[in-house]
Design a protein around this motif. Structure first.
Motif, PDB file in Angstrom:
ATOM      1  N   ASN A  46       0.820  -1.213   0.000  1.00 26.71           N
ATOM      2  CA  ASN A  46       0.000   0.000   0.000  1.00 26.71           C
ATOM      3  C   ASN A  46       0.853   1.262   0.000  1.00 26.71           C
ATOM      4  OD1 ASN A  46      -2.344  -1.561   0.075  1.00 26.71           O
ATOM      5  ND2 ASN A  46      -2.380  -1.595   2.318  1.00 26.71           N
ATOM      6  N   LEU A  47       1.986   1.229   0.710  1.00 26.79           N
ATOM      7  CA  LEU A  47       2.864   2.394   0.739  1.00 26.79           C
ATOM      8  C   LEU A  47       3.463   2.664  -0.641  1.00 26.79           C
ATOM      9  CD1 LEU A  47       4.343   4.600   2.299  1.00 26.79           C
ATOM     10  CD2 LEU A  47       6.109   2.914   2.872  1.00 26.79           C
ATOM     11  N   VAL A  48       3.913   1.606  -1.305  1.00 25.88           N
ATOM     12  CA  VAL A  48       4.468   1.770  -2.660  1.00 25.88           C
ATOM     13  C   VAL A  48       3.406   2.294  -3.611  1.00 25.88           C
ATOM     14  CG1 VAL A  48       5.499   0.551  -4.603  1.00 25.88           C
ATOM     15  CG2 VAL A  48       6.209   0.003  -2.279  1.00 25.88           C
ATOM     16  N   PHE A  49       2.175   1.803  -3.454  1.00 25.65           N
ATOM     17  CA  PHE A  49       1.103   2.260  -4.338  1.00 25.65           C
ATOM     18  C   PHE A  49       0.765   3.726  -4.091  1.00 25.65           C
ATOM     19  CE2 PHE A  49      -3.472   2.527  -5.462  1.00 25.65           C
ATOM     20  CZ  PHE A  49      -3.350   2.236  -6.802  1.00 25.65           C
ATOM     21  N   LEU A  50       0.774   4.162  -2.839  1.00 22.17           N
ATOM     22  CA  LEU A  50       0.515   5.566  -2.537  1.00 22.17           C
ATOM     23  C   LEU A  50       1.614   6.468  -3.080  1.00 22.17           C
ATOM     24  CD1 LEU A  50      -0.859   5.363   1.123  1.00 22.17           C
ATOM     25  CD2 LEU A  50      -2.145   5.848  -0.970  1.00 22.17           C
ATOM     26  N   VAL A  51       2.868   6.025  -2.965  1.00 19.34           N
ATOM     27  CA  VAL A  51       3.977   6.798  -3.532  1.00 19.34           C
ATOM     28  C   VAL A  51       3.834   6.890  -5.047  1.00 19.34           C
ATOM     29  CG1 VAL A  51       6.472   6.858  -3.876  1.00 19.34           C
ATOM     30  CG2 VAL A  51       5.537   6.260  -1.641  1.00 19.34           C
ATOM     31  N   LEU A  52       3.411   5.797  -5.660  1.00 18.85           N
ATOM     32  CA  LEU A  52       3.188   5.803  -7.103  1.00 18.85           C
ATOM     33  C   LEU A  52       2.090   6.785  -7.492  1.00 18.85           C
ATOM     34  CD1 LEU A  52       3.784   4.487  -9.891  1.00 18.85           C
ATOM     35  CD2 LEU A  52       1.991   2.838  -9.345  1.00 18.85           C
ATOM     36  N   LEU A  53       0.998   6.797  -6.742  1.00 16.71           N
ATOM     37  CA  LEU A  53      -0.089   7.728  -7.039  1.00 16.71           C
ATOM     38  C   LEU A  53       0.328   9.178  -6.820  1.00 16.71           C
ATOM     39  CD1 LEU A  53      -3.288   6.010  -5.585  1.00 16.71           C
ATOM     40  CD2 LEU A  53      -2.516   6.108  -7.953  1.00 16.71           C
ATOM     41  N   SER A  54       1.221   9.409  -5.865  1.00 13.27           N
ATOM     42  CA  SER A  54       1.661  10.781  -5.600  1.00 13.27           C
ATOM     43  C   SER A  54       2.427  11.374  -6.774  1.00 13.27           C
ATOM     44  CB  SER A  54       2.529  10.822  -4.336  1.00 13.27           C
ATOM     45  OG  SER A  54       3.731  10.098  -4.531  1.00 13.27           O
ATOM     46  N   THR A  55       2.995  10.542  -7.628  1.00 14.84           N
ATOM     47  CA  THR A  55       3.711  11.067  -8.803  1.00 14.84           C
ATOM     48  C   THR A  55       2.766  11.715  -9.805  1.00 14.84           C
ATOM     49  OG1 THR A  55       3.592   8.911  -9.913  1.00 14.84           O
ATOM     50  CG2 THR A  55       5.520   9.344  -8.532  1.00 14.84           C
ATOM     51  N   MET A  56       1.470  11.431  -9.700  1.00  9.51           N
ATOM     52  CA  MET A  56       0.508  12.048 -10.609  1.00  9.51           C
ATOM     53  C   MET A  56       0.363  13.532 -10.342  1.00  9.51           C
ATOM     54  SD  MET A  56      -2.419   9.054 -10.601  1.00  9.51           S
ATOM     55  CE  MET A  56      -3.524  10.034 -11.609  1.00  9.51           C
ATOM     56  N   THR A  57       0.766  13.992  -9.161  1.00 13.05           N
ATOM     57  CA  THR A  57       0.674  15.413  -8.828  1.00 13.05           C
ATOM     58  C   THR A  57       1.862  16.211  -9.349  1.00 13.05           C
ATOM     59  OG1 THR A  57       1.764  15.081  -6.686  1.00 13.05           O
ATOM     60  CG2 THR A  57      -0.632  14.829  -6.755  1.00 13.05           C
ATOM     61  N   VAL A  58       2.885  15.534  -9.840  1.00 15.33           N
ATOM     62  CA  VAL A  58       4.080  16.229 -10.329  1.00 15.33           C
ATOM     63  C   VAL A  58       3.846  16.638 -11.780  1.00 15.33           C
ATOM     64  CG1 VAL A  58       6.559  16.050 -10.726  1.00 15.33           C
ATOM     65  CG2 VAL A  58       5.520  14.845  -8.802  1.00 15.33           C
ATOM     66  N   PRO A  59       4.016  17.910 -12.131  1.00 16.18           N
ATOM     67  CA  PRO A  59       3.826  18.330 -13.523  1.00 16.18           C
ATOM     68  C   PRO A  59       4.825  17.651 -14.451  1.00 16.18           C
ATOM     69  CG  PRO A  59       3.861  20.225 -12.043  1.00 16.18           C
ATOM     70  CD  PRO A  59       4.297  19.048 -11.235  1.00 16.18           C
ATOM     71  N   VAL A  60       4.379  17.416 -15.674  1.00 17.40           N
ATOM     72  CA  VAL A  60       5.233  16.744 -16.655  1.00 17.40           C
ATOM     73  C   VAL A  60       6.460  17.585 -16.974  1.00 17.40           C
ATOM     74  CG1 VAL A  60       5.295  15.798 -18.991  1.00 17.40           C
ATOM     75  CG2 VAL A  60       3.205  15.611 -17.617  1.00 17.40           C
TER      76      VAL A  60
END
Length: 290
Positions: free
Chosen positions: A121-135
């Motif tokens: 779950n921690l790895v998945f949350l970190v993965l989802l947090s990358t969606m907030t980083v602009p391209v």
């Protein structure tokens, strides 16, 4: 003094009232959908209008809803450039990106949905947090990475950075959570390993998901402009979206030719969407994305 009694509605009055309200809501929904469809179709119609209009219609202040003279001059101007080469480059890059990205997203979604390991779950949350980083923030480190690997100026410089997406992994995980674990357990009891279970059991159930991921990846990569422009230094390797900048003049913009090339670029996406529309809707519905 006598009182006048008002008749009470019968038992059939309430169902009739509800039916009328339901019809009114239905008409309102249809009207709202028609207005939304018209608003979304208007830019496409304007692109068609501009692509087939002469230059005299484009350099006037009056509004035209139909070309004064139907012409193909804008398309002749476009085909003076290596459009077929750019279209082939876009096709090769997009197909490779779709194949790699969909495969990686499906495997990662299966791991997060059906496999148990510490810190999942921690790895998945970190993965989802990358969606907030602009391209745009990621372009500099990606450029250094691609240059260090010696891929600058090649198709691989465009393909490899797009090999997976956080949203695609999230969508695959949400979809696969709906697959019953009993089916996977039955496959393992028959002696199937993880790879065979994924290929023979999970993958056939994920046809709507594959269609959604393929379509979204295709649309994004086909229209991508900034990253191919950054890493492709040879004009013979440019994609359609990058080659569109050559249609512009040095001091003026030929909007008719630009819209003609944009129309040619949009046609493959429209055809693919119409072919996969059924699976596209099913994939989003079964993934729980509203």
């Amino acid at each position: 003094m006598s009182t006048i009694s008002t008749p009470h509605p019968g038992p059939d009055a309430r169902p009739i009232t509800r039916q009328r309200r339901a019809k009114r809501l239905k008409y309102l929904r249809v009207a709202a959908a028609a207005l939304a469809g018209l608003a979304m179709a208007l830019p496409l119609y304007w692109m068609l209008l501009t692509a087939f209009s002469p230059l005299s219609d484009l350099h006037t202040t009056s509004l035209h809803w139909w070309p004064s003279d139907f012409t193909l001059e804008n398309f002749r101007t476009v085909f003076a450039f290596p459009v077929w080469t750019w279209a082939m480059n876009s096709t090769v890059i997009t197909c490779c990106v779709v194949a790699v990205t969909v495969t990686v997203n499906l495997l990662a979604g299966y791991v997060f949905a059906k496999m148990r390991f510490r810190g999942r779950n921690l790895v998945f949350l970190v993965l989802l947090s990358t969606m907030t980083v602009p391209v745009q923030v990621l372009m500099v480190p990606q450029f250094k990475l691609v240059s260090g690997m010696g891929l600058f100026g090649s198709f691989w410089a465009v393909i490899l950075p797009a090999s997976s997406t956080a949203f695609g992994i999230f969508l695959a995980r949400q979809f696969m959570l709906g697959i019953p674990d009993e089916i996977l357990e039955a496959a393992r009891m028959d002696g199937a390993g993880q790879i065979r279970t994924f290929v023979t059991v999970v993958l056939p159930l994920c046809k709507p998901l594959v269609a959604v991921l393929s379509l979204l990846t295709f649309l994004y990569q086909w229209n991508d402009f900034a990253w191919p422009l950054t890493v492709l230094k040879d004009s013979r390797l440019y994609t359609l979206s990058v080659g569109m900048q050559f249609v512009n003049g040095e001091y003026t913009a030929n909007y008719g030719a630009i819209m003609a090339l944009a129309l040619l670029s949009v046609l493959p996406m429209v055809v693919i969407f119409l072919c996969f529309q059924k699976y596209f809707v099913q994939g989003f519905a079964r993934s729980g994305i509203k």
